[in-house]
Design an enzyme around this catalytic site. Structure first.
Site, short mmCIF file in Angstrom:
data_model
loop_
_atom_site.label_atom_id
_atom_site.label_comp_id
_atom_site.label_asym_id
_atom_site.label_seq_id
_atom_site.Cartn_x
_atom_site.Cartn_y
_atom_site.Cartn_z
N ASP A 56 -42.81 -56.77 -40.16
CA ASP A 56 -43.79 -55.73 -40.47
C ASP A 56 -45.21 -56.28 -40.37
O ASP A 56 -46.12 -55.59 -39.90
CB ASP A 56 -43.54 -55.18 -41.88
CG ASP A 56 -42.28 -54.35 -41.96
OD1 ASP A 56 -41.73 -54.01 -40.89
OD2 ASP A 56 -41.84 -54.03 -43.08
N ASP A 60 -48.15 -54.85 -38.07
CA ASP A 60 -49.43 -54.42 -38.64
C ASP A 60 -50.60 -55.11 -37.97
O ASP A 60 -51.67 -54.50 -37.76
CB ASP A 60 -49.45 -54.70 -40.13
CG ASP A 60 -48.50 -53.79 -40.91
OD1 ASP A 60 -48.09 -52.75 -40.34
OD2 ASP A 60 -48.18 -54.12 -42.06
N LYS A 143 -23.50 -30.92 -36.38
CA LYS A 143 -24.53 -29.90 -36.67
C LYS A 143 -25.41 -30.43 -37.78
O LYS A 143 -24.99 -30.56 -38.93
CB LYS A 143 -23.90 -28.58 -37.07
CG LYS A 143 -24.92 -27.46 -37.25
CD LYS A 143 -24.25 -26.15 -37.60
CE LYS A 143 -25.30 -25.05 -37.70
NZ LYS A 143 -26.29 -25.31 -38.75
N GLU A 202 -33.88 -31.29 -34.32
CA GLU A 202 -33.91 -31.06 -35.76
C GLU A 202 -34.69 -32.18 -36.44
O GLU A 202 -34.53 -33.36 -36.11
CB GLU A 202 -32.47 -31.07 -36.29
CG GLU A 202 -32.27 -30.23 -37.53
CD GLU A 202 -31.92 -28.79 -37.20
OE1 GLU A 202 -31.67 -28.03 -38.14
OE2 GLU A 202 -31.89 -28.41 -36.01
N LYS A 321 -20.97 -26.73 -27.04
CA LYS A 321 -21.62 -25.90 -26.03
C LYS A 321 -21.08 -26.29 -24.66
O LYS A 321 -20.78 -27.47 -24.41
CB LYS A 321 -23.15 -26.06 -26.09
CG LYS A 321 -23.67 -27.45 -25.85
CD LYS A 321 -25.17 -27.56 -26.16
CE LYS A 321 -25.43 -27.60 -27.64
NZ LYS A 321 -26.83 -27.96 -27.98
N CYS A 442 -38.04 -13.08 -74.74
CA CYS A 442 -38.81 -12.19 -75.61
C CYS A 442 -37.95 -11.62 -76.74
O CYS A 442 -38.48 -10.95 -77.65
CB CYS A 442 -39.43 -11.06 -74.81
SG CYS A 442 -38.23 -9.86 -74.14
#
Length: 718
Positions: A56, A60, A143, A202, A321, A442
């Site tokens: 990292d 950076d 899905k 998605e 599909k 109430c």
């Protein structure tokens, strides 16, 4: 020398770069190009492939070097620079824009038998004489349970991003999507790239990241999210882009909209599309595969179901599909879904836990809803501690008792509900639950009308009803006032400063600054949003916001189209109201009861005094999305003016588009066939609605006749 020291040396070297009199040097330009390519490469390795090659700190250092160069020479910042992922800007709101091709939903199947029926429908719909043999292969993948998104690339560079919205029009979330690390700002590879490529997929949040986010929210005293889908959707719609950038969203691509391919190679199969998306640098749904038979699809769906807990993200089924894209195009779409694809939905996940208690919540309309207080349990990757018990009858029918071990599921994989008790674990002292007949807030008597399942508090001064009524007033189903959220409503109501929706419009910046976490900028936006609503609110929006029982957005549009303002609506008797489309005796009675209330009339007078008094009128185009009404003097002429209309069967355009065109011509769309219906527009494969309309003597039009009427009314069809 370590990589980090090399980068630091590079930064020191940068300070010695000299620029020509007209701008950055060739050395600067070359370094920016090199850093951009290197950072995007490492970003792809880390966020998409999960195989980082540098630390990292090293990443950076490269990033800060590029940022410094771009800050010095802004003209070197490209449209796909990695520094654009940081966010850090505020946007005024989410604009809306139409998709170039509609984003459809999927029809669902829930069993092997239903899947076989779907496959049979494909075979029956296939014209073998025209198209040759039906290709048998299906592309299948899990899905994903997230937020549908479309990202548009022009010549390989990201241009804009839209949420699915209603399928025809989505919200523009371009700046937020730039911060998602798995979204390529420029397509990977050497090209040539499509002139325009609409990538659909998605936005999700992994389960582990969702859990960490909720822990952080709770530690900060902020509201936690119900599930990863809500967290993803809420994060993507942030107006403060730095918040979006700080949260670990991921975009997984699974299909295309418009694709203007270069001369070659053109994708002809869905499996080729998925491979190309990976080549372009996209993350795709895990474990997708090509299934070469109907049985293979069924086996795949069962495999996904069995391995559901092992997926990193929430999934609620499998998608199949047809692999052949030409076959997809030949089969086409119904009004809402493709004929060539289906979602194999899984049953809601269930778990056992202890029912610790039952609380009663009071809703906006006074309904008393029982809520189960549970020993926290993970259900489908989400910690559940509360679940609905629906009503008194459901508690009795399911024989649920405090102290029971109960089965809990997430209905629709979203709303937790108690299925029933585990009887062999019931304690001996468990007693039947007695539903309260007084409002728990109430303490006034509650009532249950004959034929209804719900007990209801009818005290409109009840604090619980007041809170939810005010929240509804500013919500998307009401005036849709951005920036006036639930947390602020709760604080304002609990403080006693706001006791009705109209009180919101009298708030001052000075008063708001007295509330915790409310700064000057936020207070100004809060007041500006309310002030803007006074001038932009439409009559249908205001009617819907009032929260009249049985009057939703569609009925509000009907009322706004027939009455000039709320003064006219208040004077309408029951007979007049029942003459309108979608208004029956129950709805008419509810409207009359609302306007007969002195407290409600006083509130309306205050709205009028503040200038919140929009105009509508017969024939006005009171849009579902809050478009301004046309008002008097703008009543469309033509055969559709003042008529009611309904669409059924398959049309050449989306049904929502047809309804908008009909409204523009002065017609009112209805939801069903009745004697109040003037025209039924019947497309291909019109079914029971056509038969009922013919029996009632309703005029039936085909699409050509409908378009002719639009033309006569002067309404363009494009």
């Amino acid at each position: 020398m370590s990589q980090q020291n090399k980068n630091q040396g590079g930064q020191a070297q940068f300070s010695l770069f000299s620029a020509g009199p007209s701008g950055p040097s060739a050395k600067d330009r070359q370094r920016v190009q090199q850093l951009t390519a290197e950072l995007e490469h490492h970003n792809y390795l880390y966020h998409t492939l999960d195989k980082p090659e540098i630390s990292d700190d090293q990443f950076d250092a490269l990033f800060h070097e590029l940022q410094a160069l771009e800050d010095r020479w802004p003209e070197l910042r490209s449209a796909h620079s990695p520094t654009l992922r940081v966010g850090g800007k505020l946007i005024d709101g989410l604009a809306k824009k139409a998709h170039s091709l509609q984003m459809y939903g999927l029809d669902n199947v829930f069993s092997a038998e239903q899947w076989q029926d779907f496959a049979d429908r494909i075979r029956r719909a296939w014209d073998a004489d025209l198209n040759g043999p039906l290709p048998e292969g299906f592309w299948c993948d899990p899905k994903l349970d997230g937020l549908a998104l479309e990202i548009v690339y022009v010549d390989g560079t990201m241009q804009e991003a839209l949420t699915r919205g209603d399928g025809e029009v989505g919200e523009v979330v371009t700046e937020a999507v730039r911060t998602i690390r798995t979204v390529p700002l420029r397509l990977a590879g050497p090209g040539p790239f499509p002139a325009r490529l609409e990538v659909r997929g998605e936005v999700v949040m992994y389960k582990k990241d969702f859990a960490a986010l909720n822990e952080k929210q709770e530690a900060l005293g902020l509201k936690t999210f119900a599930n990863p889908r809500n967290a993803a959707a809420g994060t993507l719609r942030q107006l403060d882009i730095s918040i979006t950038a700080s949260r670990p969203l991921r975009f997984l691509a699974y299909s295309l909209g418009e694709a203007q391919w270069p001369p070659a190679p053109v994708c002809k199969l869905q499996s080729e599309v998925m491979a190309r998306l990976k080549e372009y640098g996209f993350l795709t749904p895990p474990d997708g595969k090509l299934c070469n038979s109907v049985q293979a699809v069924e086996d795949y769906a069962q495999w996904v179901r069995e391995h559901r807990p092992q997926f990193r993200m929430e999934i609620d089924g499998a998608v199949a599909k047809l692999d052949n894209l030409e076959a997809q195009q030949a089969l086409g779409f119904t009004a809402r879904a493709p004929r060539f694809a289906v979602a194999f939905k899984f049953p809601a996940e269930q778990a056992q836990t202890l029912l610790q208690g039952i609380e009663i919540q009071v809703g906006r309309t006074g309904v008393l809803t029982p809520v189960a207080v549970l020993e926290p349990i993970a259900v489908g990757g989400v910690m559940v501690s509360r679940a609905t018990l629906h009503n008194e009858d459901e508690i009795r029918n399911r024989d649920v008792r405090v102290g029971d071990t109960v089965m809990v599921r997430r209905a629709g994989d979203v709303i937790p509900e108690v299925v029933g008790p585990v009887l062999d674990k019931r304690p001996a002292d468990a007693e039947e639950y007695i539903f309260p007949h007084n409002c728990p807030v109430c303490h006034q008597p509650a009532y249950r009308e004959e034929g209804e399942a719900a007990w209801r508090c009818e005290n409109m001064a009840c604090p619980a009803i007041r809170l939810r009524a005010i929240s509804h007033f500013v919500s998307k189903a009401g005036l849709d006032i951005s920036g006036v959220g639930q947390k602020w409503i709760e604080q304002l109501v609990n403080s006693g400063r706001v006791q009705s929706p109209v009180d919101l419009f009298t708030l001052t910046i000075e008063e708001l600054l007295g509330f915790e976490r409310m700064g000057e900028v936020l207070a100004q936006k809060f007041v500006d949003a309310l002030d803007g609503a006074k001038h932009t609110a439409t009559l249908p929006r205001l009617i819907s916001a009032l929260g009249i029982r049985h009057v939703g957005e569609q009925t509000a549009r009907t009322l706004a189209a027939h009455f000039h303002n709320l003064d006219e609506l208040e004077k309408a008797d029951g007979e007049t109201l029942q003459s309108l489309p979608d208004v029956g005796p129950e709805v008419a009675s509810s409207i009359r009861n609302f306007f007969d209330s002195p407290a409600n009339r006083e509130q309306l007078d205050r709205f009028k005094g503040l200038g919140l008094w929009p105009q509508g009128g017969k024939g006005a185009l009171a849009g579902a999305n809050g478009e301004a009404a046309q008002g008097e003097g703008a009543v469309p002429s033509g055969p559709l003016s003042g008529k009611t209309i309904l669409f059924t069967g398959t049309l050449s355009m989306a049904r929502g588009q047809a309804e908008k065109l009909a409204e523009a011509a002065g017609a009112t769309p209805l939801g069903g066939v009745s004697k109040k219906l003037n025209y039924l527009v019947a497309g291909e494969k019109a079914g029971s609605k056509l038969e009922k309309a013919q029996k009632l003597g309703v005029t039936v039009l085909d699409e050509t006749e409908f378009m002719s009427m639009l033309h006569e009314a002067g309404v363009a069809s494009e």
